[in-house]
Design an enzyme around this catalytic site. Structure first.
Site, mmCIF file in Angstrom:
data_model
loop_
_atom_site.group_PDB
_atom_site.id
_atom_site.type_symbol
_atom_site.label_atom_id
_atom_site.label_comp_id
_atom_site.label_asym_id
_atom_site.label_seq_id
_atom_site.Cartn_x
_atom_site.Cartn_y
_atom_site.Cartn_z
ATOM 1 N N TYR A 139 1.011 -1.178 -0.150
ATOM 2 C CA TYR A 139 0.184 -0.160 -0.267
ATOM 3 C C TYR A 139 0.631 0.737 -0.269
ATOM 4 O O TYR A 139 2.264 1.959 0.867
ATOM 5 C CB TYR A 139 -0.675 -0.082 1.064
ATOM 6 N N GLU A 192 -0.129 5.002 -0.309
ATOM 7 C CA GLU A 192 -1.066 6.031 -0.052
ATOM 8 C C GLU A 192 -0.442 7.642 -0.277
ATOM 9 O O GLU A 192 0.355 7.533 1.090
ATOM 10 C CB GLU A 192 -2.379 5.982 0.814
ATOM 11 N N ASP A 241 -7.937 13.799 -24.115
ATOM 12 C CA ASP A 241 -7.996 12.230 -23.768
ATOM 13 C C ASP A 241 -6.835 11.459 -25.419
ATOM 14 O O ASP A 241 -7.612 11.079 -25.867
ATOM 15 C CB ASP A 241 -9.034 11.923 -23.825
ATOM 16 N N THR A 288 -4.618 5.633 -20.951
ATOM 17 C CA THR A 288 -4.439 4.990 -20.573
ATOM 18 C C THR A 288 -2.994 3.956 -20.864
ATOM 19 O O THR A 288 -2.243 4.703 -22.020
ATOM 20 C CB THR A 288 -5.117 3.968 -21.764
ATOM 21 N N LYS A 339 -2.777 1.019 -24.313
ATOM 22 C CA LYS A 339 -3.838 0.671 -25.519
ATOM 23 C C LYS A 339 -1.567 0.759 -27.159
ATOM 24 O O LYS A 339 -1.390 -0.245 -26.720
ATOM 25 C CB LYS A 339 -4.523 1.994 -26.496
ATOM 26 N N ARG A 369 -2.332 -2.531 -17.801
ATOM 27 C CA ARG A 369 -3.816 -1.732 -17.820
ATOM 28 C C ARG A 369 -3.624 -0.484 -16.364
ATOM 29 O O ARG A 369 -2.901 -0.838 -15.030
ATOM 30 C CB ARG A 369 -4.612 -2.562 -17.191
#
Ligand code: DSN
Length: 419
Positions: free
Chosen positions: A52, A54, A198, A224, A227, A233
């Protein structure tokens, strides 16, 4: 690692094996899919999945960040260098959340945003009504010109003048033509709007310098990473220095909790890969393949939205062939050619069974295919369309597709196929 999975969970192992075999034994034309490198695959499956983190480097809420801080800084620096951006946030889990964060960094719920309508090639999160972005903002949607299938920048400017949006979104998920981000930037400026670009689909082409970059014109750029950019991802935001704090706050704690450090490390690897001459060659070949495929499809009597392509993507308008998009996509899947049906601008049919088929050439280019194979694939598509109800013919085509796949094997790390 794979044999440990096989021992512990043979059911999931077997399904992963089947999926790896499916990915290698079919031609992937889904415009948003690709094959990552072995290095990216290893990084995304690492011990970082246990951590983790954060917060941001140097300002975390949990201890034990000696390594994660370094990884995040490397990922940020690589993103900034690759896209020539002032600031990068490499935490978004996906493109959708990256888009949400971009809006929340700049405006308030209830403000007006203006994006490309979904059936005209936009994304759900560009303000489409079923998306949260279409509910919490006052969303105005622009469309492509019905005659050309392309953006009419004068019409977009008129709409912006009429509605005075606070954000104009430039970018698409099914637009086969080059986007003039400079023109969008000027429209945004003329009405005092922010511009969010985008580039999820074309990020690899932008990184390689073969598509105009929005970075000099946009206030925030969202993408993203999986692609054409060919990473794992994930999502990413790039922005001018003045929005850095707002963007970071919008991602965490605004929308997300702990970042996925395993994905982030793999994004860092992918960006190092994208910063190479080989990647530029790959990106150039994507467009060459796309153009060759489009040319052959036109020769076969297919109609293409906008008449062709400038990028990795082709949108076929199937109305003249009288074949519903879903039916062709399903028949192609049986022939081991994987695509998705897609709405075309002003589609008379429903979004569940639209009149279009969207295809893209990034994944086949990663496999090493060139123009000759792109044309051959277009020919396969034509044969399937001509034999849409003939299972025997489709079975025969699938054998030829498999032969082509075997000549262009997927990257060597599909280790799960070893057995
Ligand atoms: N689902 C992606 C695509 O296929 O274009 C967009 O998020």
């Amino acid at each position: 690692m794979i044999s440990a999975l096989e021992q512990y969970d043979p059911q999931i192992y077997e399904l992963l094996r089947q999926e790896a075999a499916r990915q290698s034994g079919s031609i992937r034309l889904i415009a948003s899919e690709n094959y990552v490198s072995k290095a990216v695959m290893i990084a995304s499956g690492s011990c970082l999945t246990n951590k983790y983190a954060e917060g941001y480097p140097g300002k975390r809420y949990y201890e034990g960040q000696q390594v994660t801080d370094l990884i995040e800084i490397i990922a940020q620096e690589r993103a900034k260098k690759l896209f020539k951006a002032d600031h990068a946030n490499v935490q978004p889990y996906s493109g959708s959340i990256a888009n949400m964060a971009a809006y929340l960094a700049l405006v308030e719920p209830g403000d007006t945003i203006m994006g490309l309508s979904l059936p005209h090639g936009g994304h759900l999160t560009h303000g489409w009504k079923v998306s949260l972005t279409g509910k919490i903002f006052n969303s105005v949607q622009y469309e492509v010109d019905p005659k050309t299938g392309m953006f009419d920048y004068d019409q977009i400017a008129d709409l912006a003048k009429k509605h005075k949006p606070k954000i104009i979104i430039s970018g698409a998920t099914a637009y086969p033509r080059a986007i003039d981000f400079k023109a969008f930037g000027e429209i945004a400026k003329s009405v005092g709007a922010y511009m969010v670009s985008d580039i999820a689909h074309i990020a690899g082409l932008v990184a390689a310098g073969i598509h105009q970059s929005p970075v000099p014109y946009a206030d925030v750029v969202s993408t993203t990473t999986h692609k054409t950019l060919r990473g794992p991802r994930g999502g990413m935001l790039l922005c001018k220095a003045e929005y850095a704090k707002n963007v970071d706050k919008a991602v965490f704690p605004g929308l997300q909790g702990g970042p996925h450090m395993h994905s982030m490390s793999a994004i860092a690897v992918a960006m190092a890969e994208a910063d190479t001459p080989e990647f530029i060659q790959y990106a150039k070949q994507i467009v060459k393949n796309s153009r060759a495929m489009a040319e052959k499809l036109l020769e076969c009597g297919f109609e293409l939205v906008s008449g062709g392509t400038d990028n990795h993507l082709i949108l076929i308008d199937l109305r003249n062939k009288n074949i519903p998009g879903k039916k062709l996509a399903k028949a192609l899947d049986r022939a081991k050619i994987v695509t998705n049906c897609n709405s075309i601008p002003n589609d008379p049919a429903s979004p569940f069974n639209p009149s279009g088929l969207r295809i893209g050439t990034a994944a086949v280019t990663t496999r090493g295919m060139k123009e000759e194979q792109a044309k051959q694939i277009a020919e396969f598509i034509n044969q399937v369309a001509e034999n849409i109800d003939n299972d025997t013919a489709i079975e025969k085509i699938s054998k030829e597709v498999l032969l082509l796949c075997s000549q262009f094997p997927v990257p060597e790390h599909f280790i799960i196929t070893e057995k």
